[in-house]
Scaffold this motif. Structure first.
Motif, PDB file in Angstrom:
ATOM      1  N   ALA A 211      -1.804  -4.438  -7.391  1.00  0.00           N
ATOM      2  CA  ALA A 211      -0.853  -5.041  -6.150  1.00  0.00           C
ATOM      3  C   ALA A 211      -0.777  -4.176  -4.820  1.00  0.00           C
ATOM      4  O   ALA A 211      -1.007  -4.714  -3.812  1.00  0.00           O
ATOM      5  CB  ALA A 211       0.440  -5.613  -6.621  1.00  0.00           C
ATOM      6  N   ALA A 212      -0.318  -2.967  -5.235  1.00  0.00           N
ATOM      7  CA  ALA A 212      -0.395  -2.009  -4.180  1.00  0.00           C
ATOM      8  C   ALA A 212      -1.650  -1.823  -3.445  1.00  0.00           C
ATOM      9  O   ALA A 212      -1.431  -1.703  -2.059  1.00  0.00           O
ATOM     10  CB  ALA A 212       0.118  -0.620  -4.672  1.00  0.00           C
ATOM     11  N   SER A 213      -2.754  -1.939  -3.965  1.00  0.00           N
ATOM     12  CA  SER A 213      -4.145  -1.599  -3.378  1.00  0.00           C
ATOM     13  C   SER A 213      -4.598  -2.950  -2.647  1.00  0.00           C
ATOM     14  O   SER A 213      -5.242  -2.824  -1.534  1.00  0.00           O
ATOM     15  CB  SER A 213      -5.090  -1.010  -4.203  1.00  0.00           C
ATOM     16  N   ASP A 214      -4.490  -3.896  -3.263  1.00  0.00           N
ATOM     17  CA  ASP A 214      -4.903  -5.300  -2.705  1.00  0.00           C
ATOM     18  C   ASP A 214      -3.989  -6.017  -1.730  1.00  0.00           C
ATOM     19  O   ASP A 214      -4.413  -6.796  -0.694  1.00  0.00           O
ATOM     20  CB  ASP A 214      -5.127  -6.133  -3.731  1.00  0.00           C
ATOM     21  N   TRP A 215      -2.635  -5.899  -1.904  1.00  0.00           N
ATOM     22  CA  TRP A 215      -1.782  -6.443  -1.000  1.00  0.00           C
ATOM     23  C   TRP A 215      -0.746  -5.786  -0.136  1.00  0.00           C
ATOM     24  O   TRP A 215      -0.131  -6.350   0.544  1.00  0.00           O
ATOM     25  CB  TRP A 215      -0.812  -7.488  -2.068  1.00  0.00           C
ATOM     26  N   SER A 216      -0.650  -4.399  -0.160  1.00  0.00           N
ATOM     27  CA  SER A 216       0.265  -3.772   0.644  1.00  0.00           C
ATOM     28  C   SER A 216       0.049  -4.165   2.085  1.00  0.00           C
ATOM     29  O   SER A 216       0.948  -4.151   3.032  1.00  0.00           O
ATOM     30  CB  SER A 216       0.029  -2.396   0.146  1.00  0.00           C
TER      31      SER A 216
ATOM     32  N   PHE B  92       2.710  -5.837   4.938  1.00  0.00           N
ATOM     33  CA  PHE B  92       3.088  -5.076   6.137  1.00  0.00           C
ATOM     34  C   PHE B  92       2.718  -6.066   7.534  1.00  0.00           C
ATOM     35  O   PHE B  92       3.538  -6.185   8.554  1.00  0.00           O
ATOM     36  CB  PHE B  92       2.494  -3.660   6.260  1.00  0.00           C
ATOM     37  N   VAL B  93       1.362  -6.685   7.218  1.00  0.00           N
ATOM     38  CA  VAL B  93       1.068  -7.413   8.536  1.00  0.00           C
ATOM     39  C   VAL B  93       1.733  -8.511   8.643  1.00  0.00           C
ATOM     40  O   VAL B  93       2.327  -9.105   9.719  1.00  0.00           O
ATOM     41  CB  VAL B  93      -0.566  -7.820   8.471  1.00  0.00           C
ATOM     42  N   ASN B  94       1.765  -9.434   7.597  1.00  0.00           N
ATOM     43  CA  ASN B  94       2.489 -10.936   7.487  1.00  0.00           C
ATOM     44  C   ASN B  94       4.022 -10.733   7.494  1.00  0.00           C
ATOM     45  O   ASN B  94       4.604 -11.608   8.089  1.00  0.00           O
ATOM     46  CB  ASN B  94       1.958 -11.578   6.279  1.00  0.00           C
ATOM     47  N   GLU B  95       4.622  -9.833   6.811  1.00  0.00           N
ATOM     48  CA  GLU B  95       5.886  -9.891   6.389  1.00  0.00           C
ATOM     49  C   GLU B  95       6.820  -8.988   7.373  1.00  0.00           C
ATOM     50  O   GLU B  95       7.809  -9.155   7.536  1.00  0.00           O
ATOM     51  CB  GLU B  95       6.170  -9.583   4.811  1.00  0.00           C
ATOM     52  N   ARG B  96       6.257  -7.844   7.805  1.00  0.00           N
ATOM     53  CA  ARG B  96       6.810  -6.987   8.559  1.00  0.00           C
ATOM     54  C   ARG B  96       6.335  -6.824  10.160  1.00  0.00           C
ATOM     55  O   ARG B  96       6.979  -6.095  10.839  1.00  0.00           O
ATOM     56  CB  ARG B  96       6.636  -5.502   8.049  1.00  0.00           C
ATOM     57  N   GLY B  97       5.278  -7.538  10.400  1.00  0.00           N
ATOM     58  CA  GLY B  97       4.692  -7.676  11.772  1.00  0.00           C
ATOM     59  C   GLY B  97       3.957  -6.421  12.216  1.00  0.00           C
ATOM     60  O   GLY B  97       4.230  -6.267  13.560  1.00  0.00           O
ATOM     61  N   VAL B  98       3.491  -5.588  11.565  1.00  0.00           N
ATOM     62  CA  VAL B  98       2.900  -4.455  12.014  1.00  0.00           C
ATOM     63  C   VAL B  98       1.410  -4.585  12.178  1.00  0.00           C
ATOM     64  O   VAL B  98       0.936  -5.496  11.703  1.00  0.00           O
ATOM     65  CB  VAL B  98       3.015  -3.347  11.093  1.00  0.00           C
TER      66      VAL B  98
ATOM     67  N   ALA C 267      11.154  -1.836  -0.801  1.00  0.00           N
ATOM     68  CA  ALA C 267      10.296  -2.482   0.302  1.00  0.00           C
ATOM     69  C   ALA C 267      10.361  -3.914   0.571  1.00  0.00           C
ATOM     70  O   ALA C 267      10.094  -4.331   1.550  1.00  0.00           O
ATOM     71  CB  ALA C 267       8.791  -1.986  -0.024  1.00  0.00           C
ATOM     72  N   VAL C 268      10.655  -4.495  -0.433  1.00  0.00           N
ATOM     73  CA  VAL C 268      10.603  -6.010  -0.405  1.00  0.00           C
ATOM     74  C   VAL C 268      11.894  -6.320   0.090  1.00  0.00           C
ATOM     75  O   VAL C 268      12.077  -7.293   1.254  1.00  0.00           O
ATOM     76  CB  VAL C 268      10.500  -6.677  -1.823  1.00  0.00           C
ATOM     77  N   LEU C 269      13.072  -5.778  -0.216  1.00  0.00           N
ATOM     78  CA  LEU C 269      14.410  -6.264   0.226  1.00  0.00           C
ATOM     79  C   LEU C 269      14.687  -5.827   1.568  1.00  0.00           C
ATOM     80  O   LEU C 269      15.847  -6.418   2.244  1.00  0.00           O
ATOM     81  CB  LEU C 269      15.429  -5.846  -0.836  1.00  0.00           C
ATOM     82  N   VAL C 270      14.429  -4.629   1.901  1.00  0.00           N
ATOM     83  CA  VAL C 270      14.773  -3.992   3.193  1.00  0.00           C
ATOM     84  C   VAL C 270      13.821  -4.319   4.400  1.00  0.00           C
ATOM     85  O   VAL C 270      12.771  -4.164   4.178  1.00  0.00           O
ATOM     86  CB  VAL C 270      15.026  -2.588   3.261  1.00  0.00           C
ATOM     87  N   VAL C 271      14.206  -5.293   5.560  1.00  0.00           N
ATOM     88  CA  VAL C 271      13.266  -5.607   6.547  1.00  0.00           C
ATOM     89  C   VAL C 271      13.023  -4.277   7.354  1.00  0.00           C
ATOM     90  O   VAL C 271      13.659  -4.513   8.513  1.00  0.00           O
ATOM     91  CB  VAL C 271      13.738  -6.939   7.042  1.00  0.00           C
ATOM     92  N   SER C 272      12.381  -3.279   7.191  1.00  0.00           N
ATOM     93  CA  SER C 272      11.951  -2.239   7.976  1.00  0.00           C
ATOM     94  C   SER C 272      10.553  -1.727   7.410  1.00  0.00           C
ATOM     95  O   SER C 272      10.749  -1.250   6.551  1.00  0.00           O
ATOM     96  CB  SER C 272      13.413  -1.286   7.656  1.00  0.00           C
ATOM     97  N   PRO C 273       9.824  -1.680   8.464  1.00  0.00           N
ATOM     98  CA  PRO C 273       8.602  -1.043   8.182  1.00  0.00           C
ATOM     99  C   PRO C 273       8.643   0.623   7.692  1.00  0.00           C
ATOM    100  O   PRO C 273       7.942   0.786   6.512  1.00  0.00           O
ATOM    101  CB  PRO C 273       7.858  -1.107   9.686  1.00  0.00           C
ATOM    102  N   ALA C 274       9.614   1.122   8.395  1.00  0.00           N
ATOM    103  CA  ALA C 274       9.542   2.675   7.801  1.00  0.00           C
ATOM    104  C   ALA C 274      10.018   2.702   6.351  1.00  0.00           C
ATOM    105  O   ALA C 274       9.691   3.404   5.530  1.00  0.00           O
ATOM    106  CB  ALA C 274      10.691   3.177   8.666  1.00  0.00           C
ATOM    107  N   VAL C 275      11.205   1.816   5.950  1.00  0.00           N
ATOM    108  CA  VAL C 275      11.613   1.914   4.767  1.00  0.00           C
ATOM    109  C   VAL C 275      10.467   1.370   3.731  1.00  0.00           C
ATOM    110  O   VAL C 275      10.365   1.624   2.576  1.00  0.00           O
ATOM    111  CB  VAL C 275      12.921   1.074   4.669  1.00  0.00           C
ATOM    112  N   GLY C 276       9.913   0.394   3.973  1.00  0.00           N
ATOM    113  CA  GLY C 276       8.497  -0.164   3.523  1.00  0.00           C
ATOM    114  C   GLY C 276       7.647   0.957   3.035  1.00  0.00           C
ATOM    115  O   GLY C 276       7.267   1.089   1.706  1.00  0.00           O
ATOM    116  N   TYR C 277       7.409   1.785   3.942  1.00  0.00           N
ATOM    117  CA  TYR C 277       6.353   2.961   3.531  1.00  0.00           C
ATOM    118  C   TYR C 277       6.866   3.892   2.853  1.00  0.00           C
ATOM    119  O   TYR C 277       6.221   4.237   1.895  1.00  0.00           O
ATOM    120  CB  TYR C 277       6.023   3.573   5.154  1.00  0.00           C
ATOM    121  N   ALA C 278       8.416   4.076   2.943  1.00  0.00           N
ATOM    122  CA  ALA C 278       8.922   4.956   1.656  1.00  0.00           C
ATOM    123  C   ALA C 278       8.711   4.282   0.529  1.00  0.00           C
ATOM    124  O   ALA C 278       8.541   4.864  -0.466  1.00  0.00           O
ATOM    125  CB  ALA C 278      10.140   5.414   2.478  1.00  0.00           C
TER     126      ALA C 278
END
Length: 399
Positions: A221-226, A230-236, A286-297
């Motif tokens: 999941a991490a390799s295929d969907w991460s 981030f593009v679809n759900e976090r807009g980066v 990563a899923v619950l907090v809507v912040s790209p930085a938190v998602g990376y962590a």
């Protein structure tokens, strides 16, 4: 000749480097054979089928001829098959070559894990995380090399032939130092009564396999969907999204390099359970907090938590099959590896199906729950191993 520890580490490095060398050039391979997303997915499925179908036979062959010969055969076919990818003209032909590469990968995985277990036994050190760090580092080297080759304008053929030649030289240098794991002809066959039981009838091995299954689903999941998350759900941007898996990989490789001290300090079962808690918490964050930085962590925590799952399980599976002469564990490692490959095979479509019905946040939340299920499985595996040792009247020599 190199020491056995260095030789086995080099095999892990070889496997990771050659795998990521061709995988990172997949866009060029797809263009070469004129594959669409659908036909490319079917071609890649060939590699997964090769992995999952070959692992049980590789385990039986390893028990008969030893890890050194199995690694040599797998590596020899790999260095021929990797450049052969450039000869494929249709998606079907690409799938056939990938099937061969998947089969070679299964042989290498079983052989190198059995050899690694032999080294850990001879040195009496929990080195499996370090060996698996070799695969992670090799994958990083292979992917960076592929990027460099594409940047300087190297064609597929030139790049993959170069990689194959370097890989062949490495294997030729280290293969004689890889442990020969065949059993002594006149030695005892078992140090516990459990070793004589068929592997399919041992609850311990099914529990260990279940842990690797859950870990494989999470890694896939991490390799295929991460990046897509981030593009679809976090807009980066796509470039920024790629950093998520890079952080995951770097955290995993770093944790594995220092895994020996961690395993010595807390023990294998506690390390597995603690890692599962960290990984599940990281993905949930990563899923619950809507912040790209938190998602990376969060994804870095997933890599950190899952770093020990596969190597420590290989160590425990090998220990569960140890014979009195110091060999054994091939069948046990083969079973666990086969189930793990099933996770890599089934995980992506399951996660994709949930995402299609809802969204990627929901599907990755489901994966976080799967990771959390590793904790009770670890506790049950520890209890099962204790029961086996009690019945056998002997304790394990490993920490």
């Amino acid at each position: 000749m190199p020491a056995p520890r260095l030789a086995v580490f080099a095999v892990f490095l070889f496997n990771g480097a050659l795998f990521l060398s061709w995988a990172a050039r997949m866009p060029a391979l797809a263009a070469q054979v004129g594959a669409t997303e659908a036909t490319l997915g079917l071609a890649l499925f060939g590699a997964s089928v090769g992995l999952a179908s070959t692992a049980p036979f590789a385990a039986k062959l390893c028990a008969r001829v030893g890890a050194r010969k199995l690694i040599l055969v797998g590596a020899a076919v790999t260095v021929v098959a990797v450049p052969s990818l450039t000869l494929a003209e249709t998606p079907f032909q690409l799938g056939l070559v990938l099937f061969v590469l998947g089969s070679c990968g299964a042989s290498l995985d079983v052989g190198m894990n059995v050899a690694a277990v032999a080294v850990t036994r001879s040195l009496d050190r929990p080195l499996m995380p370090q060996f698996h760090a070799g695969f992670s580092v090799g994958g990083l080297v292979g992917s960076l090399g592929a990027a460099a080759a594409a940047a300087v304008g190297w064609g597929l053929t030139r790049h993959l032939v170069f990689v194959a030649v370097i890989g062949a030289v490495v294997i030729a240098w280290v293969i004689r130092s890889v442990p020969d794991t065949t059993a002594d002809a006149g030695g005892e066959t078992s140090d516990t009564v459990e070793e004589d039981r068929p592997v399919l009838k041992r609850p311990l091995l099914w529990l260990l396999a279940t842990i690797t299954l859950f870990s494989a689903i999470a890694e896939g999941a991490a390799s295929d969907w991460s990046a897509l998350f981030f593009v679809n759900e976090r807009g980066v941007s796509e470039a920024a999204a790629a950093a998520a898996y890079a952080g995951f990989s770097i955290a995993m490789a770093t944790a594995r390099l220092f895994g020996e001290s961690a395993q010595r300090r807390v023990g294998p079962y506690r390390l597995l359970a603690a890692g599962a808690v960290v990984a599940a918490a990281g993905l949930a964050l990563a899923v619950l907090v809507v912040s790209p930085a938190v998602g990376y962590a969060g994804f870095a925590l997933v890599g950190l938590g899952l770093a020990f799952a596969f190597p420590v399980i290989m160590d425990l599976a090998g220990d569960a099959g140890k014979r009195a002469d110091g060999t054994g564990g091939e069948r046990e490692i083969g079973l666990v590896t086969t189930v793990a490959y099933t996770g890599f095979l089934l995980g992506p479509p399951v996660v994709g199906g949930i995402a299609h019905a809802g969204n990627l946040s929901i599907s990755l939340g489901f994966v976080a729950c799967v990771i959390a299920l590793m904790v009770p499985a670890v506790l049950l595996a520890r209890r099962s191993r204790a029961r086996e040792l009690t019945r056998a009247g002997a304790g394990s020599t490993r920490p």
